[in-house]
Design a protein around this motif. Structure first.
Motif: not given
Length: 803
Positions: A196-220
């Protein structure tokens, strides 16, 4: 019956092994008294039989001696033998005790070895158990961390606490893989929470990666520097450093593009300073690199701590693409406005002696300006590369920890050193690609190649112009303008190449400069020296037969004479100035710290300047010899001819008379001095010294020839010694000890003529062998005989018997 003499001979012997000196003496005495006879076999047999009988007697005597000695030992040594036997028995008993003790020790050691093996096995088992316990504890800790990260990741993302969320993902990605293998076990209770923890963190990594990419692109896009620096630091934690660098570089590339457009616009407008139009492109490149360096300096600290130096090199490759694009546009504009390609074709035709119209030949001043600008451009590039190397390349990549959390302390020393070596090699390869394989590096190398050709053309045309405009500098000058002009041109070109920062261009410039010196300049001076030194006797006959043209002939002769002297002095002065130039360059370059390879290249190149200086020095010596042959040599011979007419069979009255009224030397030295003084004002000091040394050699030769035609007595030789000392004193005063060495052979002749006896002459000759230098040849024995034959009071037989 045997011969009594032989019988007494053998009976007189002593037993073997004892002193037989008396016997040998007696035998030798009797042997000498026996008359010599022919060989007799029967007599020899008798001698052998007698000798055999003597040996038997000796054997019997020795056996008796041995028997007596054994009997004495038996009587006196019985008690000793019994004691010795008892001692041997006791020793055997002790050895038996030692043997039993050794067996007991062996048995004890076997027991101890068995116990040690048992203990070692138990310790090994404890180590295995400890390792498993530690692994279990680590695994339990990782499982606990996995649960903590899974519990806090969603809250961190919802609250936009991306730093904490990134830390959770980073911890999740760096956990031991054994934790994730447990989720595949069949025991449901042990694996549900982990899965359960593995699935949560794997999913969270994908979500966090998308958020960071979008926020960095927006800041640029919004050019929000604070937000960009905040989010770009988080990508290494989620193991996506390349993605973060690529998105962050978009912002920096925009700044670089803007900087490039601004500089190109100013460049196309002609710059901001009309006085620097000749270096417009070099200034543009310098300002651009200065701006890029500021951009890198202000942004690298943000990335250095989180990304590490290895990733900084990759980041520089991303930025280098925009820098290469700017440099390409700059070179295109430079080539179009400065007509660089067109000038390169024309210069190549000139340097390869292809036919070219005079109208098409470029102006050396134009080439001079372009060459200076190229050097300044290369200087800017070298400064930028040094900045990059100092900022990134000079640091060891092992000093920066990668974000993956690898701990080098857990790796043994050998593996750590091997990894360090591999990283260093990879870093050096990347730095080489960045500095030398980028468009800036390759195009700048091509531009330096063009510069070397332009510099060669500039030196060639400038030297040719200096030769055409060659003229005497002033009334009292010994050299002409070509000396200062040529040295100035070569010094300027070499120092300009050195200022570019490219060692290869410096070496190429020195090669081209020395080639011009050895060909164009050397041939020009050699041509004037080969015409010879014209004296008044060379053209007097022509002036006599053609009175109307006599004045013209005299003027032509004076002009030729002046050109000869100028060429002679120019060669000596050029040699001196080139040596000074070499020393000055070595001193300047020694103050700059360079790699050993570059240092060796420069040292080798400067030796070529020294070789050129030696060639001009050799040309000056050749000119001095020509001057001496034409103006001085024949006059010395004429003035030395009366010397052999002086009677050398003198008396004491003659010597006293010559002290007051010298018949030759005083007048001879006055005439020689007039010859030298006549030429001294027109000659360079080195050339004048060479002429004086040639004069000294010729004086010694002529005096030696005159001496060979005379006959001397003791007083005549004494007068010769006085004359020799006068000549030595004069020449030493004029040219120093180097002139005195030219009279070394003449000094040997004078010393031989001033001896009292033949034996003294040989001592003087042998002493002269040890005192002569490498420049003075010692007289040979036949020459010594010829010299001594000049003494009328020495007997001819004694001279011929000299060995």
């Amino acid at each position: 019956m045997p011969d009594n003499s032989l019988h007494s001979k053998y009976l007189s012997g002593v037993p073997a092994g004892r002193k037989n000196g008396v016997r040998n003496a007696a035998v030798e005495k009797r042997t000498e008294e026996l008359p010599e006879k022919q060989f007799d076999f029967s007599r020899k047999i008798r001698e052998l039989r007698l000798e055999l009988e003597i040996k038997k007697r000796e054997e019997e005597r020795i056996e008796k001696d041995i028997a007596i000695i054994l009997e004495e030992n038996t009587i006196d040594g019985g008690e000793q033998n019994r004691s010795f036997g008892l001692a041997v028995t006791r020793f055997n008993n002790q050895m038996l005790v030692v043997e039993n003790s050794a067996k007991q020790l062996t048995s004890a050691l076997k027991n101890i070895s068995a116990l040690a093996d048992t203990i070692s096995g138990r310790v090994s088992a404890l180590d295995v158990a400890k390792t498993r316990v530690v692994g279990c504890l680590q695994l339990a800790g990782d499982m606990r961390d996995l649960g903590v990260c899974a519990e806090g990741i969603d809250d961190a993302i919802r609250s936009e606490d991306f730093e904490t969320a990134s830390q959770h993902i980073h911890r999740f990605l760096t956990l031991d893989q054994a934790v994730f293998q447990i989720r595949d076990f069949k025991q449901k209770d042990a694996t549900d929470s982990i899965r359960h923890s593995y699935e949560i963190l794997s999913s969270a990594k994908e979500r966090l990666s998308k958020i960071l990419k979008s926020r960095l692109t927006e800041a640029v896009q919004n050019k929000n520097v604070a937000e960009m620096q905040r989010f770009v630091k988080l990508f290494p934690l989620i193991h996506e450093p390349d993605e973060g660098l690529q998105r962050y570089s978009v912002y920096l590339n925009q700044i670089i593009d803007k900087l490039a457009e601004e500089n190109l616009a100013i460049m196309k407008a002609g710059g901001t300073d009309d006085n620097r139009r000749n270096v417009l492109y070099a200034d543009t490149l310098f300002i651009f690199f200065e701006g890029v360096a500021e951009i890198i300096e202000s942004n690298l600290p943000v990335l250095e701590h989180t990304y590490g130096l290895e990733k900084l090199l990759d980041f520089m490759f991303i930025l280098q693409a925009r820098i290469d694009d700017f440099f390409k546009r700059l070179l295109e504009e430079f080539d179009a406005r400065r007509r660089l390609s067109h000038l390169n074709r024309i210069v190549d035709d000139v340097l390869h002696n292809r036919k070219l119209n005079e109208e098409e030949a470029p102006d050396p001043l134009e080439i001079d300006v372009i060459a200076s600008e190229i050097c300044m451009m290369n200087t800017s590039v070298e400064m930028y590369w040094r900045f990059v190397g100092r900022r990134i390349g000079s640091k060891d990549v092992d000093m920066a920890r990668s974000p993956s959390g690898d701990d080098d302390e857990e790796i043994d020393e050998e593996a750590r050193l091997e990894r360090q070596r591999l990283r260093k090699e990879a870093k050096e390869q990347k730095m080489d690609q960045l500095l030398n394989r980028s468009r800036v590096g390759t195009k700048m190398q091509e531009l330096i190649g063009s510069y070397c050709s332009l510099e060669h053309f500039y030196m060639l045309k400038s030297v040719q112009k200096a030769i055409k405009s060659d003229a005497k500098e002033d009334v009292g000058g010994l050299t002409s303008s070509i000396v200062d002009d040529v040295v100035f041109i070569i010094r300027k070109s070499i120092r300009r190449a050195a200022g570019s920062g490219n060692v290869d261009s410096v070496c190429a410039t020195i090669n081209n400069a020395t080639a011009l010196l050895d060909t164009v300049v050397h041939n020009y001076l050699h041509q004037h020296i080969q015409t010879g030194y014209v004296t008044s006797s060379n053209f007097a006959s022509e002036a006599f037969t053609a009175y109307q043209q006599g004045k013209q002939v005299k003027e032509a002769a004076e002009c030729q004479k002046e050109q000869f002297l100028q060429a002679l002095n120019n060669a000596a002065k050029l040699s001196e100035l080139l040596i000074e130039l070499q020393k000055g360059l070595i001193m300047e370059w020694s103050k700059v710290k360079r790699p050993p390879v570059e240092k060796n290249k420069l040292e080798h190149s400067t030796t070529q300047i020294e070789e050129s200086a030696k060639k001009f020095s050799s040309l000056a010596r050749h000119g001095a010899e020509e001057l001496f042959k034409s103006a001085i040599k024949n006059k010395i011979r004429q003035k030395a001819d009366p010397y052999h007419d002086i009677d050398r069979q003198m008396t004491m009255d003659d010597i006293e008379h010559y002290e007051a009224h010298d018949p030759f030397v005083d007048q001879f030295l006055v005439q020689i001095n007039c010859l030298l003084v006549e030429h001294e004002p027109a000659l360079f000091p080195e050339n004048y010294e060479a002429v004086v040394l040639l004069t000294a050699s010729e004086i010694a030769r002529q005096i030696e020839v005159a001496i060979a035609k005379c006959q001397f007595n003791r007083y005549g030789a004494l007068q010769l010694d006085k004359e020799y000392r006068q000549i030595c004193a004069y020449l030493t005063n004029v040219a120093g000890w180097s002139a005195r060495e030219k009279l070394g052979r003449l000094g040997q002749i004078v010393s031989l003529l001033n001896v009292e006896t033949i034996d003294e002459a040989m001592e003087v000759w042998h002493h002269s062998k040890t005192m002569t230098t490498s420049t003075t040849r010692t007289l040979t024995l036949p020459e010594v005989r010829k010299v001594l034959a000049l003494r009328a009071d020495f007997p001819t037989i004694a001279i011929k018997s000299i060995e």
